[in-house]
Enzyme design. Structure first.
Site, PDB file in Angstrom:
ATOM      1  N   LYS A 172      16.623  27.537 -32.178  1.00 45.15           N
ATOM      2  CA  LYS A 172      16.138  26.375 -32.925  1.00 45.15           C
ATOM      3  C   LYS A 172      16.829  25.151 -32.329  1.00 45.15           C
ATOM      4  CE  LYS A 172      15.372  25.062 -37.751  1.00 45.15           C
ATOM      5  NZ  LYS A 172      15.518  25.559 -39.132  1.00 45.15           N
ATOM      6  N   ALA A 176      12.270  37.049 -34.546  1.00 50.10           N
ATOM      7  CA  ALA A 176      11.435  37.873 -35.428  1.00 50.10           C
ATOM      8  C   ALA A 176      10.057  37.908 -34.770  1.00 50.10           C
ATOM      9  CB  ALA A 176      11.368  37.244 -36.813  1.00 50.10           C
ATOM     10  N   ASP A 209      13.238  27.193 -50.982  1.00 49.31           N
ATOM     11  CA  ASP A 209      11.918  26.948 -50.384  1.00 49.31           C
ATOM     12  C   ASP A 209      11.295  28.267 -49.919  1.00 49.31           C
ATOM     13  OD1 ASP A 209      10.541  24.804 -47.743  1.00 49.31           O
ATOM     14  OD2 ASP A 209       9.718  25.534 -49.644  1.00 49.31           O
ATOM     15  N   TYR A 255      11.810  18.619 -37.966  1.00 49.30           N
ATOM     16  CA  TYR A 255      13.074  18.193 -37.337  1.00 49.30           C
ATOM     17  C   TYR A 255      13.537  19.161 -36.267  1.00 49.30           C
ATOM     18  CZ  TYR A 255      12.782  15.227 -41.334  1.00 49.30           C
ATOM     19  OH  TYR A 255      12.320  14.321 -42.243  1.00 49.30           O
ATOM     20  N   GLU A 281       5.108  35.247 -38.906  1.00 50.85           N
ATOM     21  CA  GLU A 281       5.252  34.908 -40.330  1.00 50.85           C
ATOM     22  C   GLU A 281       4.412  35.847 -41.202  1.00 50.85           C
ATOM     23  OE1 GLU A 281       5.500  30.039 -39.551  1.00 50.85           O
ATOM     24  OE2 GLU A 281       3.903  30.891 -40.789  1.00 50.85           O
TER      25      GLU A 281
END
Ligand SMILES: O=C(O)[C@@H]1CCC(=O)N(CCc2ccc(Cl)cc2)[C@H]1c1ccccc1Cl
Length: 325
Positions: free
Chosen positions: A63, A115, A158, A45, A119
């Site tokens: 985002k 960041a 999550d 999304y 990841e």
């Protein structure tokens, strides 16, 4: 673009006039205030883009969510939960910070910490697995961040290496709070009695009843699979899976498809590879427990012998991250 609306901003600016009078005004930012760069990630999304603030040259991750798509997919609640959780979690180095939100005719924008280390999942895949020192450090920073979230009444729901980002100094920044759950406020002022629906559509309890959310298969807790209800201990189950995965190079519950993975979780069907460090094994065995209330609580995890000698609190975040090799 002239449609550009100025959404609520988290940042503020102060101006002192000739008579010394200070006025604090929310900084109104918009698309025009940023130079957008490369795509950092694509969600179902949202798209996250690197961007530079044209005034102060600061770099951010923005985002971007398409309003039409969100409405069509009935995800408006998740947008409001992400905003509410990020607005609550503002004082911790291990949580991605929200600086501004704004919108234009087509999209919503969340201006977040960049960041630049990527990841944790990416680093883990490159190295295969972490040594004990790196697992202790990253485990400690993730745990410290989860403890802060829980203290602010937020359950992530999550947690996984994909949602643990790394900043330019390779310190942890946890992200992706759109599927978090905000616990009803336990304050005694009767604002809303715990457990009674508060009627506030964005509070976790309400959302949970309305839309049942299940996280990523490998890290989902048994209670979420069984009763569709997550609690703080669900994040500690995921934390146990992450510690296992950092050392073993794979998650404890992994099967050819989601259904078989769920079956393994509900049957607590997992084992440790040879050579898995003993202290870490003991910790993981006290977290991967079917009954949530029997999992080691945060304070006991911090004092577990796997974390012996770990400096918690501010010094954890001031120390140099161990070299990943
Ligand atoms: O809470 C805020 O910061 C503002 C408040 C004003 C506002 O209108 N919005 C957008 C609300 C919204 C949510 C989902 C869709 Cl699909 C459209 C609009 C909010 C918003 C703006 C930009 C980015 C996110 C959000 Cl929630």
């Amino acid at each position: 673009e002239e449609w550009r609306e100025r959404g609520a901003a988290v940042g503020t600016q102060r101006e002192v006039d000739a008579s010394g009078q200070t006025t604090v005004r929310p900084i109104k930012k918009g698309v025009k205030d940023f130079n957008f760069g490369r795509t950092l990630g694509e969600g179902s999304y949202s798209t996250v883009l690197a961007a530079t603030d044209r005034q102060n040259l600061k770099e951010y991750a923005i985002k971007v969510l398409d309003k039409r798509h969100i409405i069509k997919e009935k995800k408006v609640k998740y947008v409001n939960i992400e905003r509410d959780t990020l607005n609550r979690l503002t004082e911790h180095p291990g949580i991605v910070r929200l600086y501004y939100t704004f919108q234009d005719e087509r999209s919503l924008y969340f201006v977040l910490d960049l960041a630049s280390g990527g990841e944790l999942l990416g680093v883990l895949k490159k190295l295969g697995s972490f040594d004990i020192e790196c697992t202790r450090f990253y485990g400690a920073e993730i745990l410290d961040s989860v403890a802060y979230m829980h203290s602010r009444g937020v359950i992530h729901r999550d947690l996984k290496p994909e949602n643990v980002l790394l900043d330019s100094n390779m310190h942890v920044k946890i992200t992706d709070f759109g599927t978090a759950k905000i616990l009803p406020d336990p304050r005694p002022n009767g604002r809303n009695v715990v457990g009674e629906p508060s009627g506030d559509p964005t509070d976790g309890a309400e959302t949970d009843r309305a839309v049942s959310f299940v996280g990523t298969a490998e890290y989902v807790s048994p209670e979420l699979l069984r009763d569709k209800n997550a609690c703080k201990a669900s994040d500690l189950w995921a934390f146990g899976c992450i510690v296992y995965q950092l050392l073993a190079g794979r998650p404890p519950f992994k099967a050819p498809n989601e259904y078989l993975t769920f079956q393994k979780i509900l049957a607590l069907d997992y084992s440790f590879p040879d050579g898995f460090p003993e202290d870490a094994r003991d910790l993981v065995e006290r977290l991967l427990v079917l009954e949530p209330s029997n999992r080691l609580p945060v304070e006991h995890i911090k004092s577990h012998r796997f974390f012996d000698g770990m400096q918690w609190g501010k010094s954890l975040w001031r120390q140099k991250a161990p070299r990943l090799n």
